[in-house]
Design a protein around this motif. Structure first.
Motif, PDB file in Angstrom:
ATOM      1  N   ILE A 165       0.849  -1.198   0.000  1.00 17.09           N
ATOM      2  CA  ILE A 165       0.000   0.000   0.000  1.00 17.09           C
ATOM      3  C   ILE A 165       0.880   1.242   0.000  1.00 17.09           C
ATOM      4  CG2 ILE A 165      -1.663   1.313   1.389  1.00 17.09           C
ATOM      5  CD1 ILE A 165      -2.710  -1.368   2.439  1.00 17.09           C
ATOM      6  N   LYS A 166       0.420   2.273  -0.677  1.00 17.63           N
ATOM      7  CA  LYS A 166       1.154   3.525  -0.716  1.00 17.63           C
ATOM      8  C   LYS A 166       1.397   4.031   0.694  1.00 17.63           C
ATOM      9  CE  LYS A 166       0.912   8.264  -2.498  1.00 17.63           C
ATOM     10  NZ  LYS A 166       0.073   9.248  -3.226  1.00 17.63           N
ATOM     11  N   GLU A 167       2.635   4.449   0.968  1.00 15.71           N
ATOM     12  CA  GLU A 167       2.993   4.908   2.310  1.00 15.71           C
ATOM     13  C   GLU A 167       2.103   6.075   2.742  1.00 15.71           C
ATOM     14  OE1 GLU A 167       7.531   4.145   3.430  1.00 15.71           O
ATOM     15  OE2 GLU A 167       7.326   5.473   1.710  1.00 15.71           O
ATOM     16  N   GLY A 168       1.622   6.003   3.956  1.00 19.19           N
ATOM     17  CA  GLY A 168       0.778   7.077   4.483  1.00 19.19           C
ATOM     18  C   GLY A 168      -0.694   6.883   4.235  1.00 19.19           C
ATOM     19  N   ASP A 169      -1.087   5.833   3.508  1.00 19.13           N
ATOM     20  CA  ASP A 169      -2.511   5.593   3.230  1.00 19.13           C
ATOM     21  C   ASP A 169      -3.111   4.799   4.390  1.00 19.13           C
ATOM     22  OD1 ASP A 169      -5.027   5.071   2.253  1.00 19.13           O
ATOM     23  OD2 ASP A 169      -4.363   4.378   0.280  1.00 19.13           O
ATOM     24  N   TYR A 170      -3.436   5.496   5.446  1.00 18.65           N
ATOM     25  CA  TYR A 170      -3.928   4.826   6.655  1.00 18.65           C
ATOM     26  C   TYR A 170      -5.306   4.203   6.461  1.00 18.65           C
ATOM     27  CZ  TYR A 170      -6.538   9.211   7.375  1.00 18.65           C
ATOM     28  OH  TYR A 170      -7.362  10.295   7.224  1.00 18.65           O
ATOM     29  N   GLU A 171      -6.107   4.755   5.545  1.00 20.32           N
ATOM     30  CA  GLU A 171      -7.446   4.203   5.306  1.00 20.32           C
ATOM     31  C   GLU A 171      -7.337   2.799   4.703  1.00 20.32           C
ATOM     32  OE1 GLU A 171      -9.516   7.044   2.938  1.00 20.32           O
ATOM     33  OE2 GLU A 171      -9.326   8.636   4.430  1.00 20.32           O
ATOM     34  N   ALA A 172      -6.443   2.639   3.731  1.00 21.47           N
ATOM     35  CA  ALA A 172      -6.242   1.316   3.124  1.00 21.47           C
ATOM     36  C   ALA A 172      -5.671   0.337   4.144  1.00 21.47           C
ATOM     37  CB  ALA A 172      -5.311   1.439   1.911  1.00 21.47           C
ATOM     38  N   TRP A 173      -4.785   0.817   5.004  1.00 25.71           N
ATOM     39  CA  TRP A 173      -4.223  -0.036   6.047  1.00 25.71           C
ATOM     40  C   TRP A 173      -5.305  -0.483   7.034  1.00 25.71           C
ATOM     41  CZ3 TRP A 173      -0.032  -2.399   8.401  1.00 25.71           C
ATOM     42  CH2 TRP A 173       1.154  -2.432   7.650  1.00 25.71           C
ATOM     43  N   ALA A 174      -6.163   0.448   7.432  1.00 22.95           N
ATOM     44  CA  ALA A 174      -7.226   0.115   8.385  1.00 22.95           C
ATOM     45  C   ALA A 174      -8.143  -0.965   7.820  1.00 22.95           C
ATOM     46  CB  ALA A 174      -8.027   1.368   8.739  1.00 22.95           C
ATOM     47  N   ASN A 175      -8.531  -0.811   6.571  1.00 22.48           N
ATOM     48  CA  ASN A 175      -9.380  -1.811   5.926  1.00 22.48           C
ATOM     49  C   ASN A 175      -8.630  -3.118   5.697  1.00 22.48           C
ATOM     50  OD1 ASN A 175     -11.978  -0.411   5.446  1.00 22.48           O
ATOM     51  ND2 ASN A 175     -10.733   0.994   4.254  1.00 22.48           N
ATOM     52  N   GLY A 176      -7.346  -3.017   5.370  1.00 20.34           N
ATOM     53  CA  GLY A 176      -6.537  -4.203   5.131  1.00 20.34           C
ATOM     54  C   GLY A 176      -6.341  -5.049   6.375  1.00 20.34           C
ATOM     55  N   LEU A 177      -6.222  -4.406   7.527  1.00 17.47           N
ATOM     56  CA  LEU A 177      -6.068  -5.147   8.776  1.00 17.47           C
ATOM     57  C   LEU A 177      -7.291  -6.017   9.043  1.00 17.47           C
ATOM     58  CD1 LEU A 177      -4.425  -2.429  11.053  1.00 17.47           C
ATOM     59  CD2 LEU A 177      -3.414  -4.639  10.450  1.00 17.47           C
ATOM     60  N   LYS A 178      -8.467  -5.444   8.777  1.00 18.99           N
ATOM     61  CA  LYS A 178      -9.704  -6.215   8.954  1.00 18.99           C
ATOM     62  C   LYS A 178      -9.750  -7.364   7.944  1.00 18.99           C
ATOM     63  CE  LYS A 178     -13.870  -7.383  10.195  1.00 18.99           C
ATOM     64  NZ  LYS A 178     -13.954  -8.540   9.298  1.00 18.99           N
ATOM     65  N   GLN A 179      -9.375  -7.063   6.703  1.00 20.82           N
ATOM     66  CA  GLN A 179      -9.385  -8.083   5.642  1.00 20.82           C
ATOM     67  C   GLN A 179      -8.442  -9.238   5.979  1.00 20.82           C
ATOM     68  OE1 GLN A 179      -8.572  -6.466   1.723  1.00 20.82           O
ATOM     69  NE2 GLN A 179      -7.977  -8.466   0.912  1.00 20.82           N
ATOM     70  N   ALA A 180      -7.307  -8.915   6.602  1.00 17.47           N
ATOM     71  CA  ALA A 180      -6.317  -9.944   6.933  1.00 17.47           C
ATOM     72  C   ALA A 180      -6.688 -10.710   8.191  1.00 17.47           C
ATOM     73  CB  ALA A 180      -4.947  -9.301   7.108  1.00 17.47           C
ATOM     74  N   GLY A 181      -7.725 -10.267   8.891  1.00 19.60           N
ATOM     75  CA  GLY A 181      -8.182 -11.002  10.058  1.00 19.60           C
ATOM     76  C   GLY A 181      -7.590 -10.563  11.379  1.00 19.60           C
ATOM     77  N   TYR A 182      -7.065  -9.326  11.438  1.00 20.33           N
ATOM     78  CA  TYR A 182      -6.488  -8.860  12.710  1.00 20.33           C
ATOM     79  C   TYR A 182      -7.556  -8.807  13.796  1.00 20.33           C
ATOM     80  CZ  TYR A 182      -3.514  -6.270  15.964  1.00 20.33           C
ATOM     81  OH  TYR A 182      -2.757  -5.906  17.064  1.00 20.33           O
ATOM     82  N   ALA A 183      -8.781  -8.381  13.425  1.00 19.73           N
ATOM     83  CA  ALA A 183      -9.875  -8.266  14.393  1.00 19.73           C
ATOM     84  C   ALA A 183     -11.154  -8.823  13.790  1.00 19.73           C
ATOM     85  CB  ALA A 183     -10.073  -6.809  14.804  1.00 19.73           C
ATOM     86  N   THR A 184     -12.040  -9.299  14.646  1.00 21.71           N
ATOM     87  CA  THR A 184     -13.317  -9.836  14.169  1.00 21.71           C
ATOM     88  C   THR A 184     -14.411  -8.774  14.117  1.00 21.71           C
ATOM     89  OG1 THR A 184     -13.866 -10.485  16.441  1.00 21.71           O
ATOM     90  CG2 THR A 184     -12.805 -12.141  15.053  1.00 21.71           C
ATOM     91  N   ASP A 185     -14.197  -7.658  14.752  1.00 19.34           N
ATOM     92  CA  ASP A 185     -15.186  -6.580  14.782  1.00 19.34           C
ATOM     93  C   ASP A 185     -15.352  -5.990  13.381  1.00 19.34           C
ATOM     94  OD1 ASP A 185     -16.770  -4.373  15.219  1.00 19.34           O
ATOM     95  OD2 ASP A 185     -15.491  -3.460  16.741  1.00 19.34           O
ATOM     96  N   PRO A 186     -16.559  -6.042  12.792  1.00 17.90           N
ATOM     97  CA  PRO A 186     -16.753  -5.492  11.438  1.00 17.90           C
ATOM     98  C   PRO A 186     -16.529  -3.983  11.361  1.00 17.90           C
ATOM     99  CG  PRO A 186     -18.864  -6.084  12.438  1.00 17.90           C
ATOM    100  CD  PRO A 186     -17.800  -6.645  13.324  1.00 17.90           C
ATOM    101  N   LYS A 187     -16.617  -3.304  12.490  1.00 15.37           N
ATOM    102  CA  LYS A 187     -16.415  -1.847  12.518  1.00 15.37           C
ATOM    103  C   LYS A 187     -14.978  -1.465  12.856  1.00 15.37           C
ATOM    104  CE  LYS A 187     -21.201  -0.677  13.754  1.00 15.37           C
ATOM    105  NZ  LYS A 187     -22.066   0.035  14.741  1.00 15.37           N
ATOM    106  N   TYR A 188     -14.092  -2.453  12.907  1.00 10.72           N
ATOM    107  CA  TYR A 188     -12.709  -2.185  13.306  1.00 10.72           C
ATOM    108  C   TYR A 188     -12.041  -1.103  12.446  1.00 10.72           C
ATOM    109  CZ  TYR A 188      -8.071  -3.240  15.240  1.00 10.72           C
ATOM    110  OH  TYR A 188      -6.847  -3.162  15.867  1.00 10.72           O
ATOM    111  N   PRO A 189     -12.145  -1.172  11.104  1.00  8.07           N
ATOM    112  CA  PRO A 189     -11.525  -0.113  10.291  1.00  8.07           C
ATOM    113  C   PRO A 189     -12.101   1.270  10.584  1.00  8.07           C
ATOM    114  CG  PRO A 189     -12.104  -2.001   8.927  1.00  8.07           C
ATOM    115  CD  PRO A 189     -12.757  -2.211  10.261  1.00  8.07           C
TER     116      PRO A 189
END
Length: 272
Positions: free
Chosen positions: A165-189
């Protein structure tokens, strides 16, 4: 007038004089004025933030600001060493630890809600999460927790795509963490993005990368299909749209039957 009478009159005059002086001192005593000064910092004390991940706590704006002051340096260093956005590291730390006030953080120095997982040989504690009394990692100090968070993300293949992901793109990172399974909460991003934007944590990404995004004020102008619809533009998040259009995040998601916070440019959302 005999001697005793004269002495009595002199004493009476003396005591009357003392009494009048005492009264005059009391009546002339200046009033004390009380001045109340409220600083800019104090205006945030009553602003509360509800943080719910591995712990549920209610903290003040000041609590979160203090947490940021303590850990922004190590988050920026993690970005330099491991390419994880400082904003993401701080937002996860704030959310998972309850800004340092959560039970898991207090008893285990675990700031990121990382569970034991297979192969963990360090200390452990048991804490209710998705299930009762799950195994979580325990650290000697917060610095060890921050370092392990970086190693956790960089050593597991399921998170590899995040580093493209492009450096500094925190929105993509937030969504990516959920996609990768870091948290089960659907509202995590959404929770992470809310924290990052409310406390302007993206500024620390900018400091590491050496540029400024002007506090995210400059955006493309959105086109609306009608007064009851909104067309998603580049940079939009559900949270930013809800604030821009003065609609609650929950209502926005309900009207559009949204469970996944991922948006696409050009997507039409119902707002009425």
């Amino acid at each position: 007038m005999n001697y005793k009478m004269a002495l009595f009159l002199c004493c009476a005059v003396f005591f009357a004089s003392c009494g009048s002086k005492k009264n005059s001192i009391i009546t002339k005593k200046p009033a004390v004025k009380k001045t109340v000064v409220i600083s800019h910092k104090e205006t945030h004390i009553d602003t509360q933030e509800k943080l719910e991940a591995t712990s549920f706590v209610v903290v003040t704006f000041e609590n979160v600001e203090e947490y940021i002051t303590w850990f922004k340096g190590i988050a920026k260093q993690s970005m330099i060493n491991y390419k994880i956005p400082a904003s993401i590291t701080l937002a996860q730390g704030i959310l998972e630890s309850g800004a340092g006030k959560g039970e898991l953080c207090k008893k285990a120095n675990n700031h990121f809600g990382i569970k034991c997982h297979l192969g963990w040989e360090g200390d452990k504690v048991f804490h209710d999460d998705d299930e009762s009394q799950e195994c979580f990692r325990k650290y000697n100090n917060p610095a060890d927790s921050y370092k392990d968070h970086s190693l956790f993300l960089t050593s597991r293949s399921r998170y590899n795509f995040l580093f493209d992901i492009k450096e500094g793109d925190y929105e993509a990172w937030a969504n990516g963490l959920k996609q990768a399974g870091y948290a089960t909460d659907p509202k995590y991003p959404l929770k992470l993005i809310h924290i990052i934007e409310k406390y302007k944590l993206y500024i620390f990404d900018d400091e590491v990368l050496g540029y400024s995004r002007s506090n995210k004020v400059v955006r493309e102008v959105s086109k609306t299909a009608s007064d009851s619809e909104y067309e998603v533009i580049k940079g939009d998040t559900l949270y930013s749209i809800s604030k821009k259009l003065s609609i609650s995040l929950e209502n926005l998601m309900k009207k559009n039957n949204i469970s996944d916070p991922m948006l696409s440019v050009g997507q039409i959302l119902k707002i009425k």
